[in-house]
Scaffold this active site. Structure first.
Site, PDB file in Angstrom:
ATOM      1  N   GLY A 287      -0.417   5.068  -1.120  1.00  0.00           N
ATOM      2  CA  GLY A 287      -1.467   5.782  -0.409  1.00  0.00           C
ATOM      3  C   GLY A 287      -0.965   6.942   0.431  1.00  0.00           C
ATOM      4  O   GLY A 287       0.224   7.294   0.396  1.00  0.00           O
TER       5      GLY A 287
ATOM      6  N   ASP B 207       2.130  -1.949  -4.359  1.00  0.00           N
ATOM      7  CA  ASP B 207       0.755  -1.421  -4.359  1.00  0.00           C
ATOM      8  C   ASP B 207       0.066  -1.975  -5.594  1.00  0.00           C
ATOM      9  O   ASP B 207       0.726  -2.417  -6.542  1.00  0.00           O
ATOM     10  CB  ASP B 207       0.757   0.124  -4.388  1.00  0.00           C
ATOM     11  CG  ASP B 207      -0.557   0.725  -3.878  1.00  0.00           C
ATOM     12  OD1 ASP B 207      -1.596   0.570  -4.555  1.00  0.00           O
ATOM     13  OD2 ASP B 207      -0.557   1.325  -2.791  1.00  0.00           O
ATOM     14  N   ILE B 208      -1.254  -1.898  -5.587  1.00  0.00           N
ATOM     15  CA  ILE B 208      -2.016  -2.287  -6.772  1.00  0.00           C
ATOM     16  C   ILE B 208      -2.002  -1.139  -7.789  1.00  0.00           C
ATOM     17  O   ILE B 208      -2.257  -1.338  -8.972  1.00  0.00           O
ATOM     18  CB  ILE B 208      -3.446  -2.681  -6.331  1.00  0.00           C
ATOM     19  CG1 ILE B 208      -4.130  -3.578  -7.338  1.00  0.00           C
ATOM     20  CG2 ILE B 208      -4.285  -1.466  -5.992  1.00  0.00           C
ATOM     21  CD1 ILE B 208      -5.395  -4.223  -6.781  1.00  0.00           C
TER      22      ILE B 208
ATOM     23  N   ASP C 101      -1.319  -7.061  -5.906  1.00  0.00           N
ATOM     24  CA  ASP C 101      -2.643  -7.084  -5.290  1.00  0.00           C
ATOM     25  C   ASP C 101      -2.488  -7.965  -4.059  1.00  0.00           C
ATOM     26  O   ASP C 101      -2.169  -9.153  -4.182  1.00  0.00           O
ATOM     27  CB  ASP C 101      -3.666  -7.685  -6.271  1.00  0.00           C
ATOM     28  CG  ASP C 101      -5.058  -7.757  -5.656  1.00  0.00           C
ATOM     29  OD1 ASP C 101      -5.174  -7.620  -4.415  1.00  0.00           O
ATOM     30  OD2 ASP C 101      -6.020  -7.960  -6.417  1.00  0.00           O
TER      31      ASP C 101
ATOM     32  N   LYS D  70     -11.668  -3.167  11.323  1.00  0.00           N
ATOM     33  CA  LYS D  70     -10.506  -2.799  12.141  1.00  0.00           C
ATOM     34  C   LYS D  70     -10.569  -3.479  13.514  1.00  0.00           C
ATOM     35  O   LYS D  70      -9.549  -3.934  14.036  1.00  0.00           O
ATOM     36  CB  LYS D  70     -10.409  -1.280  12.303  1.00  0.00           C
ATOM     37  CG  LYS D  70      -9.995  -0.543  11.025  1.00  0.00           C
ATOM     38  CD  LYS D  70      -8.596  -0.914  10.566  1.00  0.00           C
ATOM     39  CE  LYS D  70      -8.114  -0.097   9.379  1.00  0.00           C
ATOM     40  NZ  LYS D  70      -6.872  -0.626   8.778  1.00  0.00           N
TER      41      LYS D  70
ATOM     42  N   GLY E  99       0.828  -1.207   0.000  1.00  0.00           N
ATOM     43  CA  GLY E  99       0.000   0.000   0.000  1.00  0.00           C
ATOM     44  C   GLY E  99       0.862   1.257   0.000  1.00  0.00           C
ATOM     45  O   GLY E  99       0.503   2.268   0.611  1.00  0.00           O
TER      46      GLY E  99
ATOM     47  N   TYR F 294     -15.930  -0.475   7.896  1.00  0.00           N
ATOM     48  CA  TYR F 294     -14.504  -0.219   8.126  1.00  0.00           C
ATOM     49  C   TYR F 294     -14.147  -0.448   9.602  1.00  0.00           C
ATOM     50  O   TYR F 294     -13.173  -1.125   9.926  1.00  0.00           O
ATOM     51  CB  TYR F 294     -14.227   1.221   7.705  1.00  0.00           C
ATOM     52  CG  TYR F 294     -12.840   1.746   7.942  1.00  0.00           C
ATOM     53  CD1 TYR F 294     -11.749   1.274   7.219  1.00  0.00           C
ATOM     54  CD2 TYR F 294     -12.613   2.777   8.870  1.00  0.00           C
ATOM     55  CE1 TYR F 294     -10.476   1.790   7.413  1.00  0.00           C
ATOM     56  CE2 TYR F 294     -11.350   3.301   9.065  1.00  0.00           C
ATOM     57  CZ  TYR F 294     -10.281   2.806   8.335  1.00  0.00           C
ATOM     58  OH  TYR F 294      -9.017   3.330   8.531  1.00  0.00           O
TER      59      TYR F 294
HETATM   60  P1  NAD Z   1      -4.970   5.078   1.222  1.00  0.00           P
HETATM   61  O1  NAD Z   1      -6.319   4.719   0.731  1.00  0.00           O
HETATM   62  O2  NAD Z   1      -4.441   6.430   0.960  1.00  0.00           O
HETATM   63  O3  NAD Z   1      -3.910   4.020   0.692  1.00  0.00           O
HETATM   64  C1  NAD Z   1      -4.157   2.649   0.673  1.00  0.00           C
HETATM   65  C2  NAD Z   1      -3.352   2.052  -0.450  1.00  0.00           C
HETATM   66  O4  NAD Z   1      -3.682   0.666  -0.516  1.00  0.00           O
HETATM   67  C3  NAD Z   1      -3.682   2.672  -1.821  1.00  0.00           C
HETATM   68  O5  NAD Z   1      -2.516   3.146  -2.456  1.00  0.00           O
HETATM   69  C4  NAD Z   1      -4.322   1.526  -2.583  1.00  0.00           C
HETATM   70  O6  NAD Z   1      -3.997   1.513  -3.976  1.00  0.00           O
HETATM   71  C5  NAD Z   1      -3.733   0.313  -1.877  1.00  0.00           C
HETATM   72  N1  NAD Z   1      -4.557  -0.881  -2.059  1.00  0.00           N
HETATM   73  C6  NAD Z   1      -5.904  -0.975  -2.001  1.00  0.00           C
HETATM   74  N2  NAD Z   1      -6.286  -2.225  -2.294  1.00  0.00           N
HETATM   75  C7  NAD Z   1      -5.165  -2.927  -2.526  1.00  0.00           C
HETATM   76  C8  NAD Z   1      -4.909  -4.279  -2.864  1.00  0.00           C
HETATM   77  N3  NAD Z   1      -5.903  -5.144  -3.045  1.00  0.00           N
HETATM   78  N4  NAD Z   1      -3.631  -4.675  -3.010  1.00  0.00           N
HETATM   79  C9  NAD Z   1      -2.614  -3.792  -2.845  1.00  0.00           C
HETATM   80  N5  NAD Z   1      -2.793  -2.507  -2.535  1.00  0.00           N
HETATM   81  C10 NAD Z   1      -4.058  -2.076  -2.381  1.00  0.00           C
HETATM   82  O7  NAD Z   1      -4.950   4.764   2.784  1.00  0.00           O
HETATM   83  P2  NAD Z   1      -3.984   5.370   3.899  1.00  0.00           P
HETATM   84  O8  NAD Z   1      -4.638   6.582   4.415  1.00  0.00           O
HETATM   85  O9  NAD Z   1      -2.610   5.441   3.416  1.00  0.00           O
HETATM   86  O10 NAD Z   1      -4.149   4.263   5.010  1.00  0.00           O
HETATM   87  C11 NAD Z   1      -3.232   3.206   5.180  1.00  0.00           C
HETATM   88  C12 NAD Z   1      -3.706   2.356   6.341  1.00  0.00           C
HETATM   89  O11 NAD Z   1      -3.817   3.164   7.516  1.00  0.00           O
HETATM   90  C13 NAD Z   1      -5.082   1.723   6.148  1.00  0.00           C
HETATM   91  O12 NAD Z   1      -5.101   0.461   6.770  1.00  0.00           O
HETATM   92  C14 NAD Z   1      -5.998   2.648   6.887  1.00  0.00           C
HETATM   93  O13 NAD Z   1      -7.151   1.989   7.339  1.00  0.00           O
HETATM   94  C15 NAD Z   1      -5.124   3.072   8.046  1.00  0.00           C
HETATM   95  N6  NAD Z   1      -5.559   4.343   8.622  1.00  0.00           N
HETATM   96  C16 NAD Z   1      -5.431   5.497   7.905  1.00  0.00           C
HETATM   97  C17 NAD Z   1      -5.868   6.692   8.476  1.00  0.00           C
HETATM   98  C18 NAD Z   1      -5.749   7.997   7.738  1.00  0.00           C
HETATM   99  O14 NAD Z   1      -6.273   9.011   8.216  1.00  0.00           O
HETATM  100  N7  NAD Z   1      -5.085   8.049   6.590  1.00  0.00           N
HETATM  101  C19 NAD Z   1      -6.416   6.696   9.774  1.00  0.00           C
HETATM  102  C20 NAD Z   1      -6.563   5.489  10.439  1.00  0.00           C
HETATM  103  C21 NAD Z   1      -6.099   4.317   9.868  1.00  0.00           C
HETATM  104  C1  AKB Z   2     -11.089   7.469   7.809  1.00  0.00           C
HETATM  105  O1  AKB Z   2     -11.624   8.581   7.959  1.00  0.00           O
HETATM  106  O2  AKB Z   2     -11.661   6.473   7.347  1.00  0.00           O
HETATM  107  C2  AKB Z   2      -9.652   7.324   8.262  1.00  0.00           C
HETATM  108  C3  AKB Z   2      -9.605   6.801   9.649  1.00  0.00           C
HETATM  109  C4  AKB Z   2      -9.722   7.732  10.788  1.00  0.00           C
HETATM  110  O3  AKB Z   2      -9.470   5.627   9.845  1.00  0.00           O
HETATM  111  N1  AKB Z   2      -9.002   8.573   8.112  1.00  0.00           N
END
Ligand code: NAD
Ligand code: AKB
Length: 315
Positions: A11, A34-35, A52, A146, A8, A142
């Site tokens: 992201g 990443d995908i 993936d 989690k 990932g 979601y």
């Molecule tokens: P994001 O959506 O920006 O990035 C996720 C990445 O995963 C993307 O680049 C997407 O292409 C990739 N992805 C999706 N499906 C896939 C697959 N099947 N195979 C490979 N890659 C795949 O998310 P993020 O904000 O970077 O979050 C990363 C992690 O942190 C997640 O588990 C999210 O739940 C957690 N998280 C994020 C936040 C936040 O505010 N950003 C808060 C709490 C938790």
């Molecule tokens: C979302 O809003 O889904 C994320 C999170 C807090 O997990 N930023």
């Protein structure tokens, strides 16, 4: 010598965490996957593989072929998008984690990082200064994924000795990569619209307080929990972490310090119900005590950096 796999990497978090890990461990020791295609800086600074995470065979091949010792599994569908596609989001969030956990057990991986979220809490959770241990009845796809994930990573630690580590991230704010479909995304979007158009229509109401963290603090916390001596970690589900807490109104007031004619309107959508089910603020004292969580950014400092960097980025 560590060999690290980031799943990932394209992201919001992966695009910054991968580069930080490369600084620490060396560019060629961090395999980004990443995908989607990676950001230029990741493609140019070290190895990238298209993956993936649901493709168990390819995942196993990379881990074994590259002698991976640590995995950061970041791929997931976030809260807003998951409500639109509940079953496929559950499949991606849960099956990917089970694939990674099983592989970690089989190859005796040294450490696994998997992020949880404030979404594990629900409408029956105390909302102010939400404690580490409390009622957890999430009512979003979601959040349920989690919470289930937290139970599974603790289970794999206890039953199979997989060294799992995790943080319950709050909303993360950053300027490098835009967020991927969550409820806290407004707190990034608002800066782009403020700078581009001097106005923003918020999908959360003016008084929706949520816990948030600026990306540099989140990256530091992630690396700190992964580097902490195992004996310091009193829990293997996931640590509460939060740098600050604010409402859309409070954020708009900060932006007006730099763009005085900025205007905000409020038109709550389906994400309002999600925000209403999450904490207003988080007690992260267990993370502070166990492995020394600290945060450098409050609302004014974060806003100053966001305005400066996004203005620069938009030329
Ligand atoms: P994001 O959506 O920006 O990035 C996720 C990445 O995963 C993307 O680049 C997407 O292409 C990739 N992805 C999706 N499906 C896939 C697959 N099947 N195979 C490979 N890659 C795949 O998310 P993020 O904000 O970077 O979050 C990363 C992690 O942190 C997640 O588990 C999210 O739940 C957690 N998280 C994020 C936040 C936040 O505010 N950003 C808060 C709490 C938790
Ligand atoms: C979302 O809003 O889904 C994320 C999170 C807090 O997990 N930023």
């Amino acid at each position: 010598m560590e060999k690290i796999l980031v799943i990932g990497c394209s992201g919001q978090i992966g695009s910054e965490l991968t580069l930080e890990l490369r600084k620490i461990h060396g560019d060629s020791s961090v395999i980004a996957t990443d995908i989607r295609p990676p950001p230029v800086e990741i493609a140019e600074s070290g190895p990238f593989e298209s993956l993936d995470v649901l493709d168990e065979a390819k995942l196993q091949l990379i881990v074994e072929h590259e002698n991976i010792t640590q995995i950061y599994h970041l791929a997931a569908i976030l809260s807003g998008n998951a409500e639109k596609r509940p079953l496929s989001s559950w499949e991606i969030n849960m099956r990917s984690l089970m694939n990674v956990l099983e592989l970690a057990r089989e190859v005796k991986l040294k450490k696994l990082f998997w992020p949880s979220s404030i979404a594990v809490f629900g409408p029956t959770t105390p909302r102010m200064n939400t404690p580490q241990y409390t009622v957890m009845e999430p009512n979003t796809v979601y959040g349920i994924s989690k919470l289930a994930g937290e139970r599974w990573i603790e289970y794999y630690y206890q039953k199979f000795g997989v060294d799992t580590r995790s943080l319950r991230y709050p909303g993360l704010i950053s300027f490098k990569t835009e967020p991927g479909g969550g409820t806290t995304d407004y707190a990034v979007e608002i800066f782009y619209d403020a700078i581009k158009k001097k106005k923003y229509k918020s999908f959360l109401s003016s008084e929706s307080a949520l816990p948030m963290m600026f990306m540099p603090d989140a990256i530091k916390a992630t690396i700190d929990v992964m580097e902490a001596d195992s004996s310091r970690l009193s829990l293997r589900s996931s640590y509460n972490v939060a740098g600050m807490s604010f409402t859309p109104h409070m954020l708009a007031e900060q932006i007006k310090r730099y763009i005085p004619d900025f205007e905000i309107k409020y038109k709550p959508d389906f994400r309002q119900a999600i925000a209403d089910s999450w904490p207003n603020s988080i007690d992260d004292s267990v993370a502070q005590k166990d492995w020394g969580l600290t945060s450098d950014y409050d609302l004014p400092r974060m806003s100053e950096v966001m305005i400066r960097e996004i203005t620069k980025k938009m030329g």
